[in-house]
Structure formats: structure tokens, C-alpha cells
Enzyme design. Sequence first.
Site, PDB file in Angstrom:
ATOM      1  CG  HIS A  61     -22.614  35.336 103.807  1.00 31.27           C
ATOM      2  ND1 HIS A  61     -22.496  34.568 105.041  1.00 31.27           N
ATOM      3  CD2 HIS A  61     -23.976  35.581 103.453  1.00 31.27           C
ATOM      4  CE1 HIS A  61     -23.958  34.359 105.398  1.00 31.27           C
ATOM      5  NE2 HIS A  61     -24.640  35.174 104.226  1.00 31.27           N
ATOM      6  CD  GLU A 115     -26.317  38.630 102.135  1.00 33.24           C
ATOM      7  OE1 GLU A 115     -25.777  39.774 102.514  1.00 33.24           O
ATOM      8  OE2 GLU A 115     -26.788  37.821 102.801  1.00 33.24           O
ATOM      9  CG  HIS A 119     -27.214  42.770 104.763  1.00 29.51           C
ATOM     10  ND1 HIS A 119     -26.974  43.006 106.522  1.00 29.51           N
ATOM     11  CD2 HIS A 119     -27.297  41.459 104.899  1.00 29.51           C
ATOM     12  CE1 HIS A 119     -26.998  41.916 107.054  1.00 29.51           C
ATOM     13  NE2 HIS A 119     -27.095  40.878 106.015  1.00 29.51           N
TER      14      HIS A 119
END
Length: 226
Positions: A61, A115, A119
Amino acid sequence: MKTCSGILIRLSFALCLALLCASEDFDFFYFVQQWPGSYCDTKNSCCYPTTGKPAADFGIHGLWPNYNDGSYPSNCDSNNPFNQNKISDLISSMQKKWPTLACPSGNGVTFWSHEWEKHGTCSESVLDQHGYFKAALALKNQVNLLQALQSAGIQPNGGTYSLSSIKGAIQGAVGYAPWIECNTDASGNSQLYQIYLCVDTSGSNLIECPVFPSGKCGSEIEFPSF
């Protein structure tokens, strides 16, 4: 001469301060893997990527920078957007190990872009875009969660297992305590959803988690099939 020395001292201090700040952008990573059976059983929509149904395995993930107090940075550099060309040699592996199940799923690029931009950019002082995704793939190869669970007799067959046995199986295999996130299905069953392990700031080495996320599972949780 004194003036020059003073300037040099101030410049050296500023450089050291900049390097210190760069090295303290975050304290550790959460490496998060997701069980597709739980995602597809509890979400309102689940779509397979264009490459077809993913393997019945935990998929990546994300690799999420975090602080020791439990907070986390996000969307740290809008000037460094996701660029698929920078990871062209990793795409094949990512489609297998980092599949998307959200609708519309496409080929995974939308998921990976999210992502990286939310992040990954917060760890760019340590890992560039290619290094970020490569590090996550290497961790996935290092940590075989499904094998760890199956070796302990915990099978993805819709059976119910104790939370302590799941944690114990993973810790026994990788050497570090995981944090387990659960979903709840339409019948109210608590299901194994995501597993968090902590990684040092290099993105390479597992460590003991300084802090775990909030939330909890029931003492007995289902491991749904996929």
C-alpha cells in the site's frame, strides 16, 4: 580577517543547520501491506487493474514517512510530481507487488502517483522517486507476510484467528512486532486488512516501531479469501 572568519563561521553554521534539518524530515517509515480479500470484501467498490486479478498475496500500500509522536508529513513537494518515466524499469514488478484495487483502477499509475506525491515527496531528502519505489519493492521481497502466516497455520480461507496468533506469526518470521489494521464487513466481522511494519529512515532496515497508529481490531479476526 576577522570579518571573513565571522562570515565563514556563519556560513558553516547555516550549512550544518540545513543538513540537520534535511536529515530530520521524518523519523521512520511505516511499510504498509494490504490484504486484497479484505479490501474487496468491505469496500463499496473493488476493481481489478488492467493487468487482471492480482495474486492472492499481500500487496504494497505504501512506504509512509512518520514522526515519533505519531503524526506524519504529507504532500511535501508540489514541484516534484510523479513521473512514470523515472521508474520505467520497476513497472512490471510494481504491477505485481503494488497493485491497485480502487475504482477505476487502470494500470496502477494513479495509485502510485498518489503515494509518491503524498508520502514519497516527504522522504526525498533520503530517497529520490526511483529509490523510493525500489526500496518498497525490496522490503516486499524481504517480508513475506503470507508465507509467515501460512507457516503458522493461518490461511486466507475465511477462517477466524486470534489477533495474538497473527501478530506472533509475523513477529516470529520477521523479528519485529507488527501493527494490524482491520476492516469490518457487512456482517460486522472484523477482518485482517493491513499490516504495518516500521523501517529506518534509509528505507532499508526493519526496526521496532516507535509508535503504532491509533485504532484496534477485535481479539478474533477473519482472514478472508481472495
